[in-house]
Design a protein around this motif. Structure first.
Motif, PDB file in Angstrom:
ATOM      1  N   ALA A 119       3.831   5.152   4.316  1.00  0.00           N
ATOM      2  CA  ALA A 119       3.280   4.586   5.424  1.00  0.00           C
ATOM      3  C   ALA A 119       2.667   5.142   6.735  1.00  0.00           C
ATOM      4  O   ALA A 119       1.382   4.975   6.937  1.00  0.00           O
ATOM      5  CB  ALA A 119       3.862   3.481   6.060  1.00  0.00           C
ATOM      6  N   ALA A 120       3.461   6.427   6.763  1.00  0.00           N
ATOM      7  CA  ALA A 120       3.094   7.454   7.977  1.00  0.00           C
ATOM      8  C   ALA A 120       1.527   8.209   7.610  1.00  0.00           C
ATOM      9  O   ALA A 120       0.876   8.543   8.216  1.00  0.00           O
ATOM     10  CB  ALA A 120       4.029   8.318   8.450  1.00  0.00           C
ATOM     11  N   LEU A 125      -0.492   7.018   5.284  1.00  0.00           N
ATOM     12  CA  LEU A 125      -1.498   6.090   5.248  1.00  0.00           C
ATOM     13  C   LEU A 125      -2.108   6.045   6.480  1.00  0.00           C
ATOM     14  O   LEU A 125      -3.182   5.886   6.879  1.00  0.00           O
ATOM     15  CB  LEU A 125      -1.266   4.735   4.724  1.00  0.00           C
ATOM     16  CG  LEU A 125      -0.620   4.871   3.437  1.00  0.00           C
ATOM     17  CD1 LEU A 125      -0.227   3.465   2.838  1.00  0.00           C
ATOM     18  CD2 LEU A 125      -1.984   4.950   2.438  1.00  0.00           C
ATOM     19  N   ARG A 126      -1.270   6.494   7.708  1.00  0.00           N
ATOM     20  CA  ARG A 126      -1.905   6.122   9.228  1.00  0.00           C
ATOM     21  C   ARG A 126      -2.301   7.588   9.514  1.00  0.00           C
ATOM     22  O   ARG A 126      -3.376   7.677  10.517  1.00  0.00           O
ATOM     23  CB  ARG A 126      -0.784   5.715   9.923  1.00  0.00           C
ATOM     24  CG  ARG A 126      -0.296   4.474  10.097  1.00  0.00           C
ATOM     25  CD  ARG A 126       0.523   3.963  11.180  1.00  0.00           C
ATOM     26  NE  ARG A 126       1.966   4.753  11.246  1.00  0.00           N
ATOM     27  CZ  ARG A 126       2.935   4.231  10.448  1.00  0.00           C
ATOM     28  NH1 ARG A 126       3.071   3.092  10.070  1.00  0.00           N
ATOM     29  NH2 ARG A 126       4.087   4.943  10.644  1.00  0.00           N
ATOM     30  N   ASP A 127      -2.112   8.488   8.554  1.00  0.00           N
ATOM     31  CA  ASP A 127      -2.542   9.942   9.307  1.00  0.00           C
ATOM     32  C   ASP A 127      -2.612  11.040   7.878  1.00  0.00           C
ATOM     33  O   ASP A 127      -1.536  11.569   7.564  1.00  0.00           O
ATOM     34  CB  ASP A 127      -1.373  10.725  10.223  1.00  0.00           C
ATOM     35  CG  ASP A 127      -1.749  12.209  10.454  1.00  0.00           C
ATOM     36  OD1 ASP A 127      -2.802  12.627   9.860  1.00  0.00           O
ATOM     37  OD2 ASP A 127      -1.040  12.712  11.136  1.00  0.00           O
ATOM     38  N   GLN A 145       0.761  -1.122   0.033  1.00  0.00           N
ATOM     39  CA  GLN A 145       0.034   0.087   0.074  1.00  0.00           C
ATOM     40  C   GLN A 145       0.883   1.410  -0.192  1.00  0.00           C
ATOM     41  O   GLN A 145       0.574   2.347  -0.662  1.00  0.00           O
ATOM     42  CB  GLN A 145      -0.870  -0.020   1.178  1.00  0.00           C
ATOM     43  CG  GLN A 145      -2.101  -0.516   1.217  1.00  0.00           C
ATOM     44  CD  GLN A 145      -3.149  -0.318   2.156  1.00  0.00           C
ATOM     45  OE1 GLN A 145      -2.703  -0.294   3.387  1.00  0.00           O
ATOM     46  NE2 GLN A 145      -4.435  -0.024   1.728  1.00  0.00           N
ATOM     47  N   ALA A 146       1.814   1.367   0.736  1.00  0.00           N
ATOM     48  CA  ALA A 146       2.785   2.498   0.615  1.00  0.00           C
ATOM     49  C   ALA A 146       3.330   2.615  -0.507  1.00  0.00           C
ATOM     50  O   ALA A 146       3.439   3.950  -0.802  1.00  0.00           O
ATOM     51  CB  ALA A 146       3.951   2.165   1.885  1.00  0.00           C
TER      52      ALA A 146
END
Ligand code: URA
Length: 226
Positions: free
Chosen positions: A173-174, A176-178, A73-74
């Motif tokens: 990825a960070a 995708l988390r925020d 995903q990232a």
């Protein structure tokens, strides 16, 4: 940081050693404990003549399974930033990680793992000798800039590491988390495009400022990823 000894090369000047030769020295690496749990070594992918090397942290589960960096995903978000903001394709850049093997459970790289593995990244960068290095997240940024300053303070501006202009940004990825970080990620990839096209001078301290990027249109705050 030691230079790797690459057989057949006495001086190992920039661009002298090929990526294949570095991969051959890595072999079936057993320099740290990650060799016990990995499925594949994830060496790197892309053009050996790239003008920009993108550096991530370490392979995740998808990368470990497929042997290629940033395929989960990232990676999809990274590809989207490259095509939409930088306006280049993945095949035109080179992508590698600080660690070549997946830390179990995607934990952060341990200092001894970085110590063992990073000479390979160093040689990859010397082999390609790009103009630009984009570091994604803290481990990559700390290794390339040799600093402990956090990514939030460093991103969005161009830094120098000898020959290289370095552009730190958030790890996809960070984001995708925020999703609140998405406009900043877009900004940094847009700036990378400007640098590659020669529209801004990497040594101009205003590079990355709002005035220097009048055409930049970030996603609206809170806009979710499609
Ligand atoms: N995150 C990374 O830092 N690298 C990858 O290759 C995939 C996810």
């Amino acid at each position: 940081m030691p230079m790797l000894k690459i057989p057949g090369h006495e001086r190992q000047r920039a661009r002298e050693v090929s990526l294949d030769e570095i991969r051959a020295v890595l072999g079936d690496c057993r320099l740290c404990g990650l060799c016990e749990t990995r499925t594949n070594i994830v060496f790197g992918v892309g053009s050996p003549n790239a003008r920009v090397v993108l550096v991530g942290e370490a392979p995740g589960a998808n990368e470990d399974a497929q042997g290629e960096p940033f395929v989960g995903q990232a990676g999809h978000l990274l590809d989207r930033m490259l095509s939409e903001q930088t306006r280049i394709e993945r095949s035109e850049v080179y992508i590698a990680n600080v660690l070549k093997c997946r830390p179990p459970g995607n934990r952060a790289p341990a200092p001894d793992e970085v110590m063992a593995c990073s000479p390979f990244l160093r040689e990859q960068i010397r082999s390609i000798w790009p103009d630009f290095i984009m570091t994604m997240g803290n481990p990559a940024t700390h290794f390339i800039l040799q600093t402990e300053v956090g990514i939030t303070r460093l991103r969005g501006k161009v830094h120098r590491a000898g020959h290289f202009a370095v552009l730190p940004t958030f790890h996809p990825a960070a984001v995708l988390r925020d999703f609140g970080k998405l406009p900043d990620l877009e900004h940094d990839f847009y700036l990378l495009g400007q640098l590659l096209r020669g529209e801004v001078d990497p040594d101009d301290p205003t590079a990355g400022s709002a005035e220097s990027m009048p055409g930049f249109r970030p996603s609206a705050p809170g806009e979710v990823l499609r």
